[in-house]
Design a protein around this motif. Sequence first.
Motif, PDB file in Angstrom:
ATOM      1  N   ASP A  30       0.836  -1.210   0.000  1.00  0.00           N
ATOM      2  CA  ASP A  30       0.000   0.000   0.000  1.00  0.00           C
ATOM      3  C   ASP A  30       0.866   1.253   0.000  1.00  0.00           C
ATOM      4  O   ASP A  30       0.363   2.363  -0.104  1.00  0.00           O
ATOM      5  N   GLY A  31       2.162   1.060   0.128  1.00  0.00           N
ATOM      6  CA  GLY A  31       3.090   2.179   0.103  1.00  0.00           C
ATOM      7  C   GLY A  31       4.501   1.640  -0.014  1.00  0.00           C
ATOM      8  O   GLY A  31       4.752   0.456   0.202  1.00  0.00           O
ATOM      9  N   TYR A  32       5.412   2.537  -0.363  1.00  0.00           N
ATOM     10  CA  TYR A  32       6.818   2.128  -0.435  1.00  0.00           C
ATOM     11  C   TYR A  32       7.709   3.357  -0.385  1.00  0.00           C
ATOM     12  O   TYR A  32       7.270   4.488  -0.611  1.00  0.00           O
ATOM     13  N   CYS A  33       8.965   3.113  -0.074  1.00  0.00           N
ATOM     14  CA  CYS A  33       9.982   4.155  -0.052  1.00  0.00           C
ATOM     15  C   CYS A  33      11.017   3.789  -1.101  1.00  0.00           C
ATOM     16  O   CYS A  33      11.605   2.715  -1.054  1.00  0.00           O
ATOM     17  N   ASP A  34      11.227   4.685  -2.056  1.00  0.00           N
ATOM     18  CA  ASP A  34      12.216   4.461  -3.109  1.00  0.00           C
ATOM     19  C   ASP A  34      13.417   5.352  -2.819  1.00  0.00           C
ATOM     20  O   ASP A  34      13.362   6.566  -3.018  1.00  0.00           O
ATOM     21  N   SER A  35      14.478   4.741  -2.336  1.00  0.00           N
ATOM     22  CA  SER A  35      15.664   5.525  -1.972  1.00  0.00           C
ATOM     23  C   SER A  35      16.396   6.066  -3.190  1.00  0.00           C
ATOM     24  O   SER A  35      17.146   7.032  -3.076  1.00  0.00           O
ATOM     25  N   SER A  36      16.170   5.475  -4.362  1.00  0.00           N
ATOM     26  CA  SER A  36      16.865   5.956  -5.555  1.00  0.00           C
ATOM     27  C   SER A  36      16.286   7.284  -6.047  1.00  0.00           C
ATOM     28  O   SER A  36      17.018   8.151  -6.513  1.00  0.00           O
ATOM     29  N   SER A  37      14.974   7.434  -5.939  1.00  0.00           N
ATOM     30  CA  SER A  37      14.333   8.676  -6.395  1.00  0.00           C
ATOM     31  C   SER A  37      13.948   9.588  -5.237  1.00  0.00           C
ATOM     32  O   SER A  37      13.419  10.674  -5.453  1.00  0.00           O
ATOM     33  N   LYS A  38      14.205   9.125  -4.002  1.00  0.00           N
ATOM     34  CA  LYS A  38      13.885   9.892  -2.786  1.00  0.00           C
ATOM     35  C   LYS A  38      12.385  10.197  -2.725  1.00  0.00           C
ATOM     36  O   LYS A  38      11.957  11.316  -2.494  1.00  0.00           O
ATOM     37  N   ARG A  39      11.596   9.138  -2.947  1.00  0.00           N
ATOM     38  CA  ARG A  39      10.134   9.255  -2.941  1.00  0.00           C
ATOM     39  C   ARG A  39       9.529   8.277  -1.951  1.00  0.00           C
ATOM     40  O   ARG A  39       9.979   7.137  -1.841  1.00  0.00           O
ATOM     41  N   ILE A  40       8.518   8.749  -1.254  1.00  0.00           N
ATOM     42  CA  ILE A  40       7.659   7.896  -0.454  1.00  0.00           C
ATOM     43  C   ILE A  40       6.303   7.945  -1.138  1.00  0.00           C
ATOM     44  O   ILE A  40       5.737   9.025  -1.342  1.00  0.00           O
ATOM     45  N   VAL A  41       5.804   6.797  -1.534  1.00  0.00           N
ATOM     46  CA  VAL A  41       4.542   6.714  -2.270  1.00  0.00           C
ATOM     47  C   VAL A  41       3.538   5.962  -1.406  1.00  0.00           C
ATOM     48  O   VAL A  41       3.825   4.862  -0.917  1.00  0.00           O
ATOM     49  N   LEU A  42       2.369   6.569  -1.224  1.00  0.00           N
ATOM     50  CA  LEU A  42       1.304   5.995  -0.411  1.00  0.00           C
ATOM     51  C   LEU A  42       0.038   5.881  -1.249  1.00  0.00           C
ATOM     52  O   LEU A  42      -0.285   6.791  -2.011  1.00  0.00           O
ATOM     53  N   LYS A  60      -0.292   5.351  10.037  1.00  0.00           N
ATOM     54  CA  LYS A  60       0.643   4.275  10.370  1.00  0.00           C
ATOM     55  C   LYS A  60       1.497   3.931   9.153  1.00  0.00           C
ATOM     56  O   LYS A  60       2.713   3.769   9.253  1.00  0.00           O
ATOM     57  N   LEU A  61       0.865   3.848   7.982  1.00  0.00           N
ATOM     58  CA  LEU A  61       1.583   3.551   6.744  1.00  0.00           C
ATOM     59  C   LEU A  61       2.625   4.630   6.447  1.00  0.00           C
ATOM     60  O   LEU A  61       3.767   4.329   6.071  1.00  0.00           O
ATOM     61  N   THR A  62       2.265   5.880   6.660  1.00  0.00           N
ATOM     62  CA  THR A  62       3.194   6.992   6.443  1.00  0.00           C
ATOM     63  C   THR A  62       4.390   6.869   7.378  1.00  0.00           C
ATOM     64  O   THR A  62       5.549   6.992   6.944  1.00  0.00           O
TER      65      THR A  62
END
Length: 112
Positions: A30-42, A60-62
């Motif tokens: 339902d979400g992820y953190c992409d360290s390569s693009s410096k994005r947190i997607v929810l 909580k997901l955030t």
Amino acid sequence: MKKVNILGTEYTIEHLKREKDKTLRSGEADGYCDSSSKRIVLRKEDEHDNIDDYTVYLKKLTRHEIVHAFMFESGLGSNFEHVNFGHEETMVDWIAYQFPKMLKVFEEVDCL
């Protein structure tokens, strides 16, 4: 889109519909953190959710994905047991769930 500072690195937090993102669309998260693009997607709430209070779940997901960002920026991107992401998910979840309570105690005893 919101910007946050994670240990000196700017990350964006994006809220997307499931169909707008291939990782969310896959149903694996339902979400992820992409360290390569410096994005947190929810993932935004949708009609398929069976969650009574999506706002509580989203908070909580955030927190969970922000913990991942802190770990990546601390150099712990691949030093844990989770083969695909590098972080042990139980530990990340524990921090995400308990941090609000920990913060309250830290503030009460003035140890920040």
